[in-house]
Design a protein around this motif. Structure first.
Motif, PDB file in Angstrom:
ATOM      1  N   THR A  77      61.603 111.028  74.127  1.00 32.68           N
ATOM      2  CA  THR A  77      60.307 110.936  74.787  1.00 32.68           C
ATOM      3  C   THR A  77      59.789 109.513  74.655  1.00 32.68           C
ATOM      4  N   ALA A  78      58.671 109.245  75.315  1.00 30.91           N
ATOM      5  CA  ALA A  78      58.039 107.926  75.174  1.00 30.91           C
ATOM      6  C   ALA A  78      57.667 107.668  73.721  1.00 30.91           C
ATOM      7  N   ALA A  79      57.225 108.721  73.018  1.00 34.24           N
ATOM      8  CA  ALA A  79      56.877 108.561  71.596  1.00 34.24           C
ATOM      9  C   ALA A  79      58.112 108.211  70.773  1.00 34.24           C
ATOM     10  N   MET A 131      71.215  99.472  72.966  1.00 33.97           N
ATOM     11  CA  MET A 131      70.930 100.594  73.844  1.00 33.97           C
ATOM     12  C   MET A 131      71.988 100.666  74.943  1.00 33.97           C
ATOM     13  N   VAL A 132      72.831 101.697  74.867  1.00 35.76           N
ATOM     14  CA  VAL A 132      73.956 101.869  75.783  1.00 35.76           C
ATOM     15  C   VAL A 132      73.489 102.855  76.850  1.00 35.76           C
ATOM     16  N   HIS A 133      73.197 102.363  78.042  1.00 33.10           N
ATOM     17  CA  HIS A 133      72.348 103.102  78.966  1.00 33.10           C
ATOM     18  C   HIS A 133      73.064 103.608  80.217  1.00 33.10           C
ATOM     19  N   ASN A 134      72.548 104.754  80.716  1.00 30.72           N
ATOM     20  CA  ASN A 134      72.979 105.364  81.982  1.00 30.72           C
ATOM     21  C   ASN A 134      71.768 105.439  82.908  1.00 30.72           C
ATOM     22  N   ALA A 135      71.566 104.398  83.696  1.00 28.62           N
ATOM     23  CA  ALA A 135      70.365 104.333  84.525  1.00 28.62           C
ATOM     24  C   ALA A 135      70.324 105.440  85.563  1.00 28.62           C
ATOM     25  N   GLY A 136      71.474 105.772  86.151  1.00 22.75           N
ATOM     26  CA  GLY A 136      71.491 106.800  87.187  1.00 22.75           C
ATOM     27  C   GLY A 136      71.089 108.156  86.643  1.00 22.75           C
ATOM     28  N   ALA A 137      71.515 108.470  85.419  1.00 22.44           N
ATOM     29  CA  ALA A 137      71.114 109.734  84.804  1.00 22.44           C
ATOM     30  C   ALA A 137      69.600 109.762  84.608  1.00 22.44           C
ATOM     31  N   GLY A 138      69.037 108.608  84.284  1.00 29.21           N
ATOM     32  CA  GLY A 138      67.581 108.536  84.164  1.00 29.21           C
ATOM     33  C   GLY A 138      66.884 108.715  85.491  1.00 29.21           C
ATOM     34  N   GLU A 139      67.459 108.139  86.537  1.00 31.43           N
ATOM     35  CA  GLU A 139      66.868 108.302  87.867  1.00 31.43           C
ATOM     36  C   GLU A 139      66.937 109.766  88.318  1.00 31.43           C
ATOM     37  N   GLU A 140      68.028 110.426  87.986  1.00 25.11           N
ATOM     38  CA  GLU A 140      68.139 111.846  88.325  1.00 25.11           C
ATOM     39  C   GLU A 140      67.091 112.667  87.578  1.00 25.11           C
ATOM     40  N   TRP A 141      66.879 112.350  86.315  1.00 25.71           N
ATOM     41  CA  TRP A 141      65.855 113.049  85.525  1.00 25.71           C
ATOM     42  C   TRP A 141      64.478 112.849  86.155  1.00 25.71           C
ATOM     43  N   LYS A 142      64.204 111.620  86.544  1.00 26.19           N
ATOM     44  CA  LYS A 142      62.906 111.314  87.142  1.00 26.19           C
ATOM     45  C   LYS A 142      62.708 112.125  88.433  1.00 26.19           C
ATOM     46  N   ALA A 143      63.761 112.194  89.246  1.00 27.20           N
ATOM     47  CA  ALA A 143      63.650 112.936  90.509  1.00 27.20           C
ATOM     48  C   ALA A 143      63.388 114.414  90.266  1.00 27.20           C
ATOM     49  N   GLU A 144      63.949 114.941  89.174  1.00 26.06           N
ATOM     50  CA  GLU A 144      63.756 116.353  88.852  1.00 26.06           C
ATOM     51  C   GLU A 144      62.390 116.632  88.234  1.00 26.06           C
ATOM     52  N   HIS A 145      61.665 115.568  87.870  1.00 24.77           N
ATOM     53  CA  HIS A 145      60.372 115.747  87.206  1.00 24.77           C
ATOM     54  C   HIS A 145      59.274 114.996  87.965  1.00 24.77           C
ATOM     55  N   GLN A 146      59.242 115.238  89.261  1.00 25.27           N
ATOM     56  CA  GLN A 146      58.198 114.728  90.142  1.00 25.27           C
ATOM     57  C   GLN A 146      58.054 113.202  90.080  1.00 25.27           C
ATOM     58  N   SER A 192      58.210 111.055  87.714  1.00 24.17           N
ATOM     59  CA  SER A 192      57.554 110.450  86.557  1.00 24.17           C
ATOM     60  C   SER A 192      58.507 110.461  85.370  1.00 24.17           C
ATOM     61  N   ASP A 193      58.573 109.345  84.655  1.00 25.84           N
ATOM     62  CA  ASP A 193      59.437 109.283  83.472  1.00 25.84           C
ATOM     63  C   ASP A 193      58.834 108.327  82.440  1.00 25.84           C
ATOM     64  N   PRO A 194      57.942 108.830  81.589  1.00 31.17           N
ATOM     65  CA  PRO A 194      57.319 107.981  80.566  1.00 31.17           C
ATOM     66  C   PRO A 194      58.334 107.332  79.623  1.00 31.17           C
ATOM     67  N   LEU A 195      59.473 108.011  79.365  1.00 35.89           N
ATOM     68  CA  LEU A 195      60.483 107.417  78.488  1.00 35.89           C
ATOM     69  C   LEU A 195      60.986 106.098  79.054  1.00 35.89           C
ATOM     70  N   THR A 196      61.405 106.118  80.319  1.00 37.39           N
ATOM     71  CA  THR A 196      61.908 104.891  80.932  1.00 37.39           C
ATOM     72  C   THR A 196      60.834 103.815  80.940  1.00 37.39           C
ATOM     73  N   ASP A 197      59.603 104.191  81.232  1.00 42.15           N
ATOM     74  CA  ASP A 197      58.519 103.214  81.239  1.00 42.15           C
ATOM     75  C   ASP A 197      58.373 102.549  79.870  1.00 42.15           C
ATOM     76  N   ARG A 198      58.452 103.358  78.808  1.00 43.60           N
ATOM     77  CA  ARG A 198      58.268 102.813  77.455  1.00 43.60           C
ATOM     78  C   ARG A 198      59.433 101.910  77.060  1.00 43.60           C
TER      79      ARG A 198
END
Length: 685
Positions: free
Chosen positions: A313-315, A333-348, A350-356
């Motif tokens: 989470t953002a926290a 930080m070994v990152h998967n940006a596309g997986a994050g974009e998919e998560w964001k799309a599934e949650h309207q 919004s993605d506070p984790l990515t923002d933080r």
């Protein structure tokens, strides 16, 4: 339980060269001694090997840090006999000592009870006196022959498990000055005696460097010390050890510095870096009832009944940044940006984790983990458990294509660049280390992998150290083996972690999988862990001990865990906190943890491999004449060199400060200066 005079055995070989200004008594008549040339001392260590664990431990330190050494196998009847001609000769009219230091099993290396052994001892000891060469007695007992009282005169003999020894004032002022805290002997099992030794009181000529309390604790006796006698110097070690025990690992640096008088080929650092895989992506959760992870390819039933995925989470992200600042340690930080974009799309959207994480992006290092974390090896056939590689109608393996692999690398990197992440395109970690060979199903690399790496400028691709501990080429790129941490990717709570740990490490009769009973590299728990307390009481100390063992072994390989371990109960932090706390309690500020990024670890391993080849091929010459050290290596091969503070590197007409400071010495991967064919160092007066 080891005791003095272990059996005799085993060997290696070598070529290389070092020197000290010493008198030539015994070589030239006294009337001519003043005019005699200063001898040359080759930078090679002689190891007299009886096959004991202590000698093996010293050899592991020499080999692991790049110190040239030649081994005499005492069990080999065809070995060379040690005499004056074996140990020294003359080169260009200058006396040459072939070895800068000698490692022996004990103070009587060849056995003085036979005429042949006594003659070899005499030749070795005369050589040490003549050239000022030092000797390490790897393990012996406490007695006057090594400058110590018998243990019945105020000493101790017995098990040392858990003993808290300490570096003495003389040790701290000398070769063990990189240590601050007590050196505690390992005590990993109450059922097994792991260390045995002798603590003896020093006699005249003996200076203790490491001691321990004896009797009622009001007096102390030596475990390591320098014995000066008969024109010779011996480092006397009176406790048993092997190459893996922490007490040896933390003392090994000082033993080599003492042996070589601070001037030698090879260098050592204490490395620790931690990769956090799957950043931005969710991780599947362990099912404590089914004993597998729903959604994983090897879990029967697929994703049916899967629990909520684990994702920071953002926290959690804010906590990670704050922890880094307080710990003085940087995560990768070994990152998967596309997986994050998919998560964001599934949650309207919004993605506070990515923002933080993006707000704190400059506080981390970032590594490409592909865009959506697909398996990039063969096409997997999940119709069986375990999975297998799919084949075409002709029976040929079907592979993920070069274009797909390349797109996964490229898209993730371009996303990172757009977001301003400090990412290095030469570094890559594929999902599950896929694309590289995966035994037993995929015994070779995906033939499309090397081309895709080249398409994207990748030079360093992560591999799993538990499968492939040695670096190797993948096309023009090279692997960087990583140590997996036993904090699992599919757990968010301590109870889940202990449950899965029990499944893996408990016998079938105790409710576990029984894998530990058939895997020779595994050991079963005597009984299952309490899922409420087992993580903190058992797993954390065990994993921290393992990781710290890598840190103090000059091992630059990164460790890796997962973003899930920074989420929910944040399981990774207790392990990291203990590793860093234990390290900092033991080592002085002069020996800080070195935190390399992936490309730096890869470069270190590549240099070591080239150095090992040069040594094995006899292509290195190094020696010391008085205050000058000369090192010659093949063109393009950097030489690891360690020397005292104050050493300078010779240029054509000037000198410059040599190397970088670490643990009280200076060292670097050195190459000749322009227009020079050799590395030349000027030692401090």
């Amino acid at each position: 339980m080891a005791r003095p005079r272990p059996g005799r055995a085993a060997g290696g070989r070598f070529i290389v060269a070092a020197t000290a200004a010493v008198t030539l008594a015994g070589i030239l008549p006294a009337a001519h001694a003043a005019a005699a040339p200063v001898p040359r001392i080759d930078l090679v260590v002689l190891v007299v090997d009886d096959g004991s664990a202590a000698v093996d431990a010293i050899v592991s330190e020499l080999a692991g840090t790049g110190v040239p050494h030649r081994t005499l196998d005492l069990n080999d009847p065809a070995r060379p006999r040690v005499d004056a001609s074996f140990l020294s000769d003359t080169v260009d009219g200058r006396p040459r000592a072939r070895f800068q230091g000698v490692v022996v099993p004990d103070e009587d290396p060849f056995g003085a009870d036979t005429a042949a052994g006594a003659a070899e001892n005499a030749a070795l000891f005369a050589y040490e006196r003549t050239f000022g060469i030092r000797q390490v007695d790897t393990y012996t007992w406490s007695h006057p022959g090594v400058g110590l009282e018998y243990v019945d005169n105020g000493g101790y003999a017995g098990v040392l498990d858990g003993a808290r020894s300490a570096v003495t004032t003389a040790g701290r002022a000398g070769v063990f000055g990189y240590l601050d805290g007590p050196v505690t002997f390992e005590d990993n099992s109450p059922l097994v005696a792991e260390s045995y030794g002798y603590a003896g009181r020093p006699r005249e000529g003996f200076t203790s460097l490491l001691d321990a309390p004896v009797g009622d604790g009001s007096s102390r006796a030596s475990l390591i010390g320098e014995y000066t006698h008969d024109g010779r110097r011996e480092l006397v070690v009176t406790f048993a050890y092997n190459r893996h025990q922490r007490q040896f690992r933390v003392l090994a640096r000082g033993i080599v510095e003492w042996l070589t008088q601070g001037v030698h080929l090879g260098q050592s650092r204490n490395y620790f870096s931690v990769h956090i895989d799957d950043v931005f992506a969710p991780d599947a959760r362990w099912d404590t009832a089914r004993n597998c992870t729903p959604g994983d390819i090897d879990c029967p039933g697929g994703g049916d009944g899967a629990g909520a995925p684990i994702r920071m989470t953002a926290a959690d992200a804010a906590h990670a940044a704050a922890w880094q600042r307080s710990a003085g340690f940087t995560l990768d930080m070994v990152h998967n940006a596309g997986a994050g974009e998919e998560w964001k799309a599934e949650h309207q959207g919004s993605d506070p984790l990515t923002d933080r994480l993006l707000a704190d992006k400059a506080q981390y290092r970032w590594i490409n983990h592909t865009y959506t974390h697909p398996f990039l090896g063969c096409v997997q056939d999940a119709s069986t458990v375990p999975w297998k590689c799919a084949t075409d109608t002709a029976g040929n393996t079907r592979w993920v294509g070069r274009a797909e692999i390349s797109a996964q690398i490229r898209d993730n990197h371009e996303w990172a660049v757009r977001k301003g992440l400090p990412v290095d395109r030469t570094e890559l970690v594929t999902g599950e280390h896929s694309g590289l060979k995966t035994l037993p199903q995929q015994p070779v690399d995906n033939p499309n992998l090397a081309g895709a790496l080249a398409d994207n400028g990748v030079k360093w691709i992560a591999s799993d150290n538990s499968r492939e501990p040695r670096q190797r080429p993948v096309g023009a790129a090279r692997t960087v083996p990583r140590h997996p941490m036993n904090v699992y990717y599919n757990v968010g709570t301590a109870a889940e972690m202990a449950d899965e740990y029990n499944w893996i490490y408990t016998a079938a009769d105790d409710g576990g999988s029984g894998v530990c009973e058939t895997d020779p590299a595994s050991t079963c728990l005597p009984e299952p862990l309490d899922t409420a307390t087992g993580y903190a009481s058992y797993i954390v100390p065990q994993e921290a001990r393992t990781a710290l063992g890598h840190v103090v072994a000059n091992d630059p390989r990164p460790h890796y865990a997962h973003q899930s371990n920074l989420a929910e109960e944040r399981l990774l932090y207790p392990v990291l906190d203990k590793v860093l706390a234990d390290y900092r309690a033991l080592f002085a500020d002069s020996a800080p943890v070195v935190n390399p990024r992936q490309r730096e670890a890869g470069t270190e391993l590549q240099r070591r491999a080239a150095w090992e080849r040069a040594l094995a091929d006899g292509q290195v010459t190094a020696y010391r004449i008085g205050g000058t050290v000369t090192v010659k290596a093949p063109s393009g091969v950097a030489a690891p060199v360690t020397a005292p503070e104050g050493t300078r590197k010779q240029r054509l007409l000037t000198t410059t400060v040599f190397g970088s400071a670490y643990a009280g010495t200076r060292s670097e991967w050195a190459t000749p200066e322009p227009l020079q064919s050799a590395i030349t160092l000027r030692l401090p007066a």
